[in-house]
Design an enzyme around this catalytic site. Structure first.
Site, mmCIF file in Angstrom:
data_model
loop_
_atom_site.group_PDB
_atom_site.id
_atom_site.type_symbol
_atom_site.label_atom_id
_atom_site.label_comp_id
_atom_site.label_asym_id
_atom_site.label_seq_id
_atom_site.Cartn_x
_atom_site.Cartn_y
_atom_site.Cartn_z
ATOM 1 N N HIS A 452 0.821 -1.222 0.000
ATOM 2 C CA HIS A 452 0.000 0.000 0.000
ATOM 3 C C HIS A 452 0.849 1.264 0.000
ATOM 4 O O HIS A 452 0.345 2.367 -0.271
ATOM 5 C CB HIS A 452 -0.930 -0.002 1.216
ATOM 6 N N ASP A 456 -2.363 2.015 -4.314
ATOM 7 C CA ASP A 456 -3.615 2.150 -3.567
ATOM 8 C C ASP A 456 -4.604 1.055 -3.980
ATOM 9 O O ASP A 456 -4.400 0.344 -4.974
ATOM 10 C CB ASP A 456 -4.224 3.530 -3.807
#
Length: 481
Positions: A452, A456
């Protein structure tokens, strides 16, 4: 001045290695480029060559587990003494030499520096293999080498000696001989380093093992049987069925986290501790893909070829999708996201004792058939221990498949250096609605774990959707588009 021989760092993740076998022996003069020893890394076995010339003195035994950079020996000038702890045979004085020369029984066997194969071609064999063959009376021309470039190594000689007597004939040694491995009173004259190492790991006293090899030689299978209380007499063993597969972990065993297992433990912990990992699951309709592959499999069987697996199609689809979503084909270096220029897909392969991830280079440039050829060769090399370091390094993305084990969804752990990995589940029955009518389909679940920090959730989901769309057009995959 003594030239240090150190355990080299053979990969970015290598922290320790095992001295699998000294190919050159203490006291032997070696030239630049001669093979000194074989090191077992967390991924592959590699021959280490001399970077200078001189007389070898060693500082580590076969089977020693050492950190990278450890001094394992030296190359000495003539007359130079080994540093403290070094092992080099002491030259005999002139009187003892003269006595030895005058006593025929004291004359050592001559180990040829090279052997000629039928037709006059040079047959490559390591010095240790020549020594073992000489002690056992084995003609090296009868062996097939499994070392680098087809070279005969000591394991080849040991495997030859472990065959049933009906397959080959080797003179037996006197029953009073004592083996190098320390088996007093055994008919065998040599217990190889691989067998000795296995016995030490399993806690087996070689003196208590009845050998089933030629002349009572102790083999790896004998040690494994002894470790599980299944030792048998030599007479029983000669008439028994072939030995079973390698002994697996038993209740109460304590297994050190070292070698491949230790590397996996370190890499996975480093991955989970250093990344913000999240996994998306995505169901894909592969009805058409399954049908196309079934037809291709039938045609390939008729032509005597191997059809690409479903995983080969998925690897190509994953590679093509990375062209559209390059952020998934990246790594993080010094707080910067570095997008790779090539699409090199690592393919997880289960092997004895762990997992390796050989790499299909430029997967986005290959056809499904070319990918199938690559994965077949790499998987065979992985299971036979023939992978080189070049086969395992610099993957930009990875694919891990557990569908053959009946797994639908799992959370694969990202390989260090990447920002994503794709997990592939089993193909199972599903359905879709056509009006009010349910229609049977074939589906599988893809599991994308991503870092992450670099990616995203929405871009990761877009990548999965692209892979699904590509898999839904299997003829396009086959066409090379």
């Amino acid at each position: 001045m003594a030239f240090q021989i150190v355990l080299p760092k053979l990969g970015l993740t290598m922290q320790e290695g095992v001295i699998g076998e000294w190919v050159a022996q203490p006291g032997q003069r070696v030239a630049l480029g001669d093979t000194l020893f074989r090191v077992e890394t967390d991924k592959v076995d590699v021959d280490v060559e001399a970077e200078a010339e001189g007389v070898l003195a060693t500082n580590a035994d076969n089977g020693a587990v050492l950190p990278v950079g450890s001094v394992v020996g030296w190359l000495l000038a003539d007359g130079e003494s080994a540093p403290d702890g070094g092992s080099i045979p002491t030259a005999p004085d002139s009187k003892s030499t003269a006595a030895a020369e005058s006593t025929p029984e004291a004359t050592p066997a001559v180990i040829p520096s090279e052997v000629n194969a039928p037709g006059g071609a040079r047959l490559k064999a390591s010095p240790n293999a020549r020594r073992v063959a000489s002690e056992a009376g084995v003609d090296l021309r009868r062996l097939t080498g499994t070392g680098p470039g087809g070279r005969i190594v000591s394991e080849d000689v040991e495997d030859f000696l472990a065959r049933p007597q009906a397959e080959q004939s080797v003179p037996e040694a006197p029953a009073s001989a004592t083996s190098e491995g320390g088996v007093p009173g055994s008919a065998a004259t040599f217990v190889g380093p691989v067998v000795r190492k296995l016995a030490a790991e399993l806690g087996v006293d070689l003196a208590t093992v009845s050998g089933s090899g030629i002349g009572g030689r102790v083999t790896r299978a004998d040690v494994e049987r002894a470790a599980t209380g299944r030792s048998r007499s030599a007479a029983d063993t000669s008439a028994a069925a072939p030995a079973s597969a390698s002994v697996g972990p038993q209740p109460g065993d304590v297994i050190p986290l070292r070698g491949m297992r230790g590397a996996i433990a370190r890499n996975m912990m480093d991955s989970l501790h250093s990344m913000a990992q999240l996994t998306h699951g995505y169901e894909v309709d592969v009805t058409d893909l399954v049908a196309v592959r079934a037809a291709l499999k039938e045609e390939s069987a008729a032509a005597g070829r191997r059809a690409p697996s479903l995983n080969d199609f998925i690897i190509r689809a994953a590679a093509l999708a990375l062209r559209r979503h390059p952020l998934l084909n990246a790594g993080i270096v010094d707080d910067q996201i570095v997008v790779a220029e090539r699409v090199d897909i690592g393919v997880a392969v289960a092997v004895d004792g762990g997992l390796v991830v050989p790499v299909v280079r430029d997967a986005d440039q290959l056809s499904v058939g070319e990918i199938a050829g690559n994965t077949t060769e790499l998987a065979a090399a992985a299971r036979n221990g023939k992978l080189g370091l070049a086969d395992l390094e610099r993957a930009t993305f990875s694919v891990s498949t557990l569908g053959s084990y009946g797994v639908d969804f799992f959370t694969p752990v990202i390989n260090p250096g990447n920002v994503a990995i794709l997990g592939v589940g089993r193909v199972k029955d599903g359905f879709r609605w056509e009006g009010d009518t349910p229609v049977r389909t074939q589906v599988l679940t893809l599991s994308l774990t991503f870092d992450h920090r670099a990616v995203d959730g929405a871009p990761a989901a877009e990548y999965l959707r692209t892979v699904g769309e590509i898999l839904g057009r299997p003829l396009t995959l086959l066409s090379g588009a």
